[in-house]
Design a protein around this motif. Structure first.
Motif, PDB file in Angstrom:
ATOM      1  N   GLU A 147       0.755  -1.086  -0.098  1.00 44.37           N
ATOM      2  CA  GLU A 147       0.031   0.120   0.008  1.00 44.37           C
ATOM      3  C   GLU A 147       0.880   1.253  -0.073  1.00 44.37           C
ATOM      4  OE1 GLU A 147      -2.672  -0.089   3.224  1.00 44.37           O
ATOM      5  OE2 GLU A 147      -3.831  -1.687   2.468  1.00 44.37           O
ATOM      6  N   ALA A 148       0.572   1.920  -1.019  1.00 39.82           N
ATOM      7  CA  ALA A 148       1.446   3.394  -1.129  1.00 39.82           C
ATOM      8  C   ALA A 148       0.898   4.299   0.055  1.00 39.82           C
ATOM      9  CB  ALA A 148       1.155   4.013  -2.285  1.00 39.82           C
ATOM     10  N   TYR A 149       1.932   4.981   0.469  1.00 43.11           N
ATOM     11  CA  TYR A 149       1.617   6.058   1.715  1.00 43.11           C
ATOM     12  C   TYR A 149       1.993   7.359   1.012  1.00 43.11           C
ATOM     13  CZ  TYR A 149       6.385   5.405   3.251  1.00 43.11           C
ATOM     14  OH  TYR A 149       7.815   5.053   3.368  1.00 43.11           O
ATOM     15  N   PRO A 150       1.619   8.571   1.402  1.00 40.80           N
ATOM     16  CA  PRO A 150       1.910   9.736   0.889  1.00 40.80           C
ATOM     17  C   PRO A 150       3.395  10.127   1.661  1.00 40.80           C
ATOM     18  CG  PRO A 150       0.121  10.088   2.423  1.00 40.80           C
ATOM     19  CD  PRO A 150       0.294   8.630   2.377  1.00 40.80           C
ATOM     20  N   TYR A 151       4.040  10.735   0.357  1.00 43.65           N
ATOM     21  CA  TYR A 151       5.422  11.477   0.888  1.00 43.65           C
ATOM     22  C   TYR A 151       5.526  12.765   0.258  1.00 43.65           C
ATOM     23  CZ  TYR A 151      10.129  12.023   2.632  1.00 43.65           C
ATOM     24  OH  TYR A 151      11.407  12.191   3.082  1.00 43.65           O
ATOM     25  N   ASN A 152       5.459  13.997   0.848  1.00 44.09           N
ATOM     26  CA  ASN A 152       5.742  15.197   0.119  1.00 44.09           C
ATOM     27  C   ASN A 152       6.535  16.186   0.991  1.00 44.09           C
ATOM     28  OD1 ASN A 152       3.610  16.716   1.869  1.00 44.09           O
ATOM     29  ND2 ASN A 152       2.044  15.513   0.556  1.00 44.09           N
ATOM     30  N   VAL A 153       6.492  17.547   0.499  1.00 39.82           N
ATOM     31  CA  VAL A 153       7.368  18.378   1.238  1.00 39.82           C
ATOM     32  C   VAL A 153       6.894  18.719   2.636  1.00 39.82           C
ATOM     33  CG1 VAL A 153       6.088  20.509   0.545  1.00 39.82           C
ATOM     34  CG2 VAL A 153       8.541  20.741   1.003  1.00 39.82           C
ATOM     35  N   ASP A 154       5.602  18.595   2.748  1.00 38.62           N
ATOM     36  CA  ASP A 154       5.193  18.849   4.354  1.00 38.62           C
ATOM     37  C   ASP A 154       4.874  17.363   4.918  1.00 38.62           C
ATOM     38  OD1 ASP A 154       4.829  21.613   3.755  1.00 38.62           O
ATOM     39  OD2 ASP A 154       3.137  21.276   2.641  1.00 38.62           O
ATOM     40  N   PHE A 155       4.971  16.406   4.380  1.00 38.03           N
ATOM     41  CA  PHE A 155       4.510  15.222   4.917  1.00 38.03           C
ATOM     42  C   PHE A 155       5.796  14.168   4.756  1.00 38.03           C
ATOM     43  CE2 PHE A 155       1.949  11.116   5.718  1.00 38.03           C
ATOM     44  CZ  PHE A 155       1.210  11.482   6.641  1.00 38.03           C
ATOM     45  N   ARG A 156       6.572  13.669   5.763  1.00 37.91           N
ATOM     46  CA  ARG A 156       7.768  13.010   5.338  1.00 37.91           C
ATOM     47  C   ARG A 156       7.896  11.842   6.517  1.00 37.91           C
ATOM     48  NH1 ARG A 156      12.456  17.550   4.320  1.00 37.91           N
ATOM     49  NH2 ARG A 156      10.790  18.774   2.622  1.00 37.91           N
ATOM     50  N   GLY A 169      -6.248   1.084  15.037  1.00 38.71           N
ATOM     51  CA  GLY A 169      -8.016   1.376  14.763  1.00 38.71           C
ATOM     52  C   GLY A 169      -8.372   1.729  13.449  1.00 38.71           C
ATOM     53  N   GLY A 170      -8.015   1.015  12.459  1.00 39.37           N
ATOM     54  CA  GLY A 170      -8.053   1.597  11.130  1.00 39.37           C
ATOM     55  C   GLY A 170      -7.135   2.679  10.719  1.00 39.37           C
ATOM     56  N   TYR A 171      -6.439   3.300  11.452  1.00 38.16           N
ATOM     57  CA  TYR A 171      -5.769   4.194  10.796  1.00 38.16           C
ATOM     58  C   TYR A 171      -4.184   3.879  10.801  1.00 38.16           C
ATOM     59  CZ  TYR A 171      -9.298   7.408  12.838  1.00 38.16           C
ATOM     60  OH  TYR A 171     -10.391   7.925  12.999  1.00 38.16           O
ATOM     61  N   LYS A 172      -3.610   4.805   9.840  1.00 41.66           N
ATOM     62  CA  LYS A 172      -1.970   4.561   9.697  1.00 41.66           C
ATOM     63  C   LYS A 172      -1.537   5.915  10.335  1.00 41.66           C
ATOM     64  CE  LYS A 172      -2.455   2.313   5.060  1.00 41.66           C
ATOM     65  NZ  LYS A 172      -3.807   2.563   4.966  1.00 41.66           N
ATOM     66  N   ILE A 173      -0.579   5.650  11.370  1.00 41.13           N
ATOM     67  CA  ILE A 173      -0.052   6.432  12.115  1.00 41.13           C
ATOM     68  C   ILE A 173       1.625   6.497  11.903  1.00 41.13           C
ATOM     69  CG2 ILE A 173       0.456   7.403  14.485  1.00 41.13           C
ATOM     70  CD1 ILE A 173      -2.651   7.078  13.586  1.00 41.13           C
ATOM     71  N   PHE A 174       1.800   7.758  11.563  1.00 43.84           N
ATOM     72  CA  PHE A 174       3.446   7.684  11.071  1.00 43.84           C
ATOM     73  C   PHE A 174       4.093   8.919  12.144  1.00 43.84           C
ATOM     74  CE2 PHE A 174       1.341   6.657   7.194  1.00 43.84           C
ATOM     75  CZ  PHE A 174       2.132   5.637   6.884  1.00 43.84           C
ATOM     76  N   GLY A 175       5.525   8.492  12.438  1.00 41.73           N
ATOM     77  CA  GLY A 175       6.066   9.416  12.957  1.00 41.73           C
ATOM     78  C   GLY A 175       7.153  10.082  11.857  1.00 41.73           C
ATOM     79  N   GLY A 176       7.570  11.166  12.206  1.00 42.15           N
ATOM     80  CA  GLY A 176       8.796  11.660  10.952  1.00 42.15           C
ATOM     81  C   GLY A 176       8.756  13.278  10.970  1.00 42.15           C
ATOM     82  N   ALA A 177       8.562  13.785  10.026  1.00 38.92           N
ATOM     83  CA  ALA A 177       8.869  15.259   9.985  1.00 38.92           C
ATOM     84  C   ALA A 177       7.514  15.669   9.299  1.00 38.92           C
ATOM     85  CB  ALA A 177      10.094  15.762   9.457  1.00 38.92           C
ATOM     86  N   PHE A 178       6.683  16.632   9.734  1.00 35.67           N
ATOM     87  CA  PHE A 178       5.487  17.114   9.408  1.00 35.67           C
ATOM     88  C   PHE A 178       5.584  18.496   9.481  1.00 35.67           C
ATOM     89  CE2 PHE A 178       4.814  12.897  11.122  1.00 35.67           C
ATOM     90  CZ  PHE A 178       4.661  11.914   9.964  1.00 35.67           C
ATOM     91  N   SER A 179       4.916  19.172   8.557  1.00 36.73           N
ATOM     92  CA  SER A 179       4.725  20.888   8.738  1.00 36.73           C
ATOM     93  C   SER A 179       3.976  21.140  10.031  1.00 36.73           C
ATOM     94  CB  SER A 179       4.448  21.449   7.508  1.00 36.73           C
ATOM     95  OG  SER A 179       3.203  20.911   6.892  1.00 36.73           O
TER      96      SER A 179
END
Length: 344
Positions: free
Chosen positions: A140-149, A157-167
């Motif tokens: 499954e692809a996940y988003p990755y862009n300048v504001d969401f890394r 609970g049905g969510y994909k939770i990410f840690g990283g760098a976010f605007s």
């Protein structure tokens, strides 16, 4: 005057609700148990697989991820210590991957990890890996862009939770419709002079989950947070009573962590249905590394943040996992890695 009193009362309630509970230091427990019994389950002396970076247990199977080896994962029977399978090669062939990302989880009897170079979450049925039948791998692809890394992840609970760098916000949250959900929560400690993406680059974290809850551990500190997922929202329900947030230093016009001023604090993390557990050390990060990067102190909390018990192991371990009855820890020696089992 009446309005002023109401305003003061409102601000007092607001401050109380946003401040970690006063419950003593994160490592201060009333219930402390020294473990003296243990079993040696497995040693890689005859088949070296390198330092273990993470481990999980599911249905009696322990999965180890490690570096400096041909395979990324080893699977061991938690009952008798048999090495069941080594799996996961880097490459571009069938069942090969460009990388294995930052950690892994078990979810619905599947091994799940990030292939960061392709921006995919990879789901691998554990039964297929162990049986050597054809494996129905799903990506499954996940988003990755300048504001969401994204850098690390968990599923809850049905969510994909990410840690990283976010605007904006502490976390990156993908909802059931695969849309980015606004994160309303910031870091629970001061982050000045860092802002935006720079906060996530410096203050890194690890995530683990069970059911509809997940925990966020901030590296090199005594800070952890518990979140709860419902069908409509993700909410933060607990922040640890920390006194040692990560410390920042400026070098060559760039900010980073000060490994002399920051404590190792909460190290390797493991969760079960009942517990959230951490290896703990009060040493500075550099002191901890010089002493082998291991600890014999395990702090256990429940999923509402209450302190349950502190365990003192008979010797330090580098990483671990837990189930209802046992703690499984890996001790890295110069010539081998040994997996031990400790009764709880």
């Amino acid at each position: 005057m009446k309005n002023e009193v109401l305003i003061v009362a409102f601000l007092s309630v607001l401050c109380f609700s946003c401040t970690p509970r006063s419950e003593g230091g994160v490592a201060d427990f009333n219930d402390v148990v020294e473990i003296t019994e243990y079993d040696s389950l497995y040693s890689d002396r005859d088949c070296l697989f390198g330092p273990v970076t993470d481990m999980e247990i599911s249905d009696g199977i322990i999965a180890l991820s490690h570096r400096n080896d041909e395979y990324n994962f080893s699977f061991i029977d938690a009952g008798d210590g048999r090495l069941l399978k080594r799996w996961g090669r880097m490459g571009e062939g069938p069942n090969e991957f460009l990388d294995f990302g930052g950690g892994f989880i078990f979810s619905d009897s599947s091994l799940v990890f990030m292939e960061q170079m392709k921006k995919n979450l990879v789901y691998v049925p554990l039964s297929g890996v162990l049986s050597e039948d054809s494996i129905a791998i799903r990506k499954e692809a996940y988003p990755y862009n300048v504001d969401f890394r994204p850098v690390v992840f968990t599923l809850s609970g049905g969510y994909k939770i990410f840690g990283g760098a976010f605007s904006k916000g502490r976390l990156g949250i993908i909802d059931r419709r695969d849309s980015i959900r606004e994160c309303l929560f910031d870091y629970p400690f001061p982050t000045e002079p860092l802002d935006g993406l720079f906060k996530g680059n410096v203050f890194q974290c690890k995530l683990k989950s069970k059911g509809g809850k997940f925990v966020v551990q901030t590296f090199y500190s005594d800070v952890f947070e518990i979140y709860q997922c419902t069908e409509d929202s993700v909410s933060r329900i607990y922040v640890s009573a920390f006194s040692n947030p990560p410390q920042v230093v400026k070098r060559n016009n760039r900010y980073g962590l000060d490994y002399d001023a920051s404590i190792m604090g909460l190290g390797a993390m493991a969760v079960s249905d009942e517990l959230i557990c951490f290896l703990y050390s009060p040493l500075s990060v550099n002191e901890f590394d010089m002493q082998g990067g291991a600890s014999s102190e395990v702090l256990c909390f429940d999923w509402t943040g209450n302190k349950v018990r502190k365990y003192i192991l008979p010797f330090p371990v580098n990483t671990f996992c837990v189930d209802k009855n046992y703690l499984y820890g890996v001790r890295e020696n110069e010539d081998e890695s040994v997996l031990y089992r400790f009764p709880l």
